[in-house]
Design a protein around this motif. Sequence first.
Motif, mmCIF file in Angstrom:
data_model
loop_
_atom_site.group_PDB
_atom_site.id
_atom_site.type_symbol
_atom_site.label_atom_id
_atom_site.label_comp_id
_atom_site.label_asym_id
_atom_site.label_seq_id
_atom_site.Cartn_x
_atom_site.Cartn_y
_atom_site.Cartn_z
ATOM 1 N N TYR A 268 0.821 -1.209 0.000
ATOM 2 C CA TYR A 268 0.000 0.000 0.000
ATOM 3 C C TYR A 268 0.858 1.264 0.000
ATOM 4 O O TYR A 268 0.447 2.300 -0.517
ATOM 5 N N ALA B 268 1.564 1.690 -3.524
ATOM 6 C CA ALA B 268 0.381 2.185 -4.216
ATOM 7 C C ALA B 268 0.184 3.687 -4.004
ATOM 8 O O ALA B 268 -0.188 4.414 -4.930
ATOM 9 N N ALA C 7 3.170 5.735 -5.953
ATOM 10 C CA ALA C 7 3.549 5.064 -7.200
ATOM 11 C C ALA C 7 4.308 5.994 -8.134
ATOM 12 O O ALA C 7 5.322 5.606 -8.731
ATOM 13 N N TRP D 197 -0.262 12.173 -6.889
ATOM 14 C CA TRP D 197 -1.691 12.165 -6.561
ATOM 15 C C TRP D 197 -2.489 13.121 -7.459
ATOM 16 O O TRP D 197 -3.530 13.632 -7.054
ATOM 17 N N TYR E 43 2.667 1.104 -10.930
ATOM 18 C CA TYR E 43 1.400 1.798 -11.146
ATOM 19 C C TYR E 43 0.218 0.838 -11.029
ATOM 20 O O TYR E 43 -0.857 1.220 -10.552
ATOM 21 N N ARG F 294 -1.404 0.229 -7.502
ATOM 22 C CA ARG F 294 -2.414 1.177 -6.994
ATOM 23 C C ARG F 294 -3.817 0.711 -7.352
ATOM 24 O O ARG F 294 -4.717 0.681 -6.492
ATOM 25 N N SER G 286 -6.185 -1.089 -4.515
ATOM 26 C CA SER G 286 -7.274 -0.208 -4.085
ATOM 27 C C SER G 286 -8.632 -0.790 -4.433
ATOM 28 O O SER G 286 -9.599 -0.603 -3.694
#
Length: 396
Positions: free
Chosen positions: A64, A67, A70, A148, A185, A188, A192
Amino acid sequence: MTANNNMSVNDVHSQAALDGPSISPLKQGRTVSTAAVGPWRLVFGKLVRQKVAMVAGAIIALLYLVAVFAEFLAPALPTTAKPQYTYAPPQAIRFFVTNPDGTSDFKLHVKGYKVEIDKVALRRTFVTDDAKVVPIGFFVKGPAYKLWNLIPSTTHFIGPINPNDPMYLLGADRLGRDVFTRLVYGTRISMSIGLVGVAMSLILGVVIGSISGFYGGWVDTAIQRVIEVISAMPTIPLWLGLAAAIPLTWSPVSVYFVITVIVSLLGWTSLAREVRGRFLALRSEDFVTAAKLDGSSEMRLIFRHILPSLTSHILAVVTLAVPTMIVAETSLSFLGIGLKAPVVSWGVLLQDAQNIRTVATAPWLLIWPSMAVVVAVLSFNFFGDGLRDAADPYDN
């Protein structure tokens, strides 16, 4: 006899007063100290003693962490293609470089490539070029990105000192894209979707299971028949039908949300049945009767008195449900009915590798996403088993 006993007690008290404050022998025992500890601290204490579960929990936290960061951890962008490096093999990180005089210096690097022609297969192949050294480092400048989707930056955790030099730690795919970057990538999305899917399944399972177990009667009968119908449906054909209804013009975000809903609609039934069974066992307990006599409403009885006693069990069940969601997303994407490019997930990476040339010349395109799925699923299973054992009140 009574006077002597009283005198001995008084003598003990007098001696204790002269000696000053001290710790009672009862307070030194395990019974009192254990009773003073909250239930969550007891669960955590039992969980810490399970080494396998703690290692699995550390791996989950690491996944995580990958993630979340990333963009920063990946050395390149997932869409950057370099056709001159199509199916380039993985490069090993080396720590020492040999000087012309025979001495060695510490220098983090990878070896470059050179192209040779395979006269038997009539195709080009990449081999290691010992004469070409590609220096790599940490916190280097590279392609621009937005962390983000908010914070612009060009700093990458690891990468080549010269952004134009080739660095493919896990090899390159059919378009010359860095597999390591795409795997980072993909973490993530794949990790999630498991959390989001489990969150939706948790809400459906807990609410519907609580109502079924608390009220019973025709309400319980109706809910159980619905659960049986959903459980009896074949999973893959149902996925095929629901995924085929997604319009091709939808954005990747919309497709991601729909796939999450599809996976969640099939994952809540087992939790609902478990919650129902616990409610049937607890609704006649003394603390529930006392709450009713105190004037508590039905919703307060469900969510304030009965449901909190199931928290540890639900938490363990949810932890074991996350890998199911990850495998479901990977299966949908692998079959071509789930997420699709340009979205990057572990299932999409596996789907991209479905061709004979990949199996024959670039097996790493299948190995790395498969290993990621296996590590994630095993980590969740081991951690969930440890959490379930730690939350068991009858296990000492």
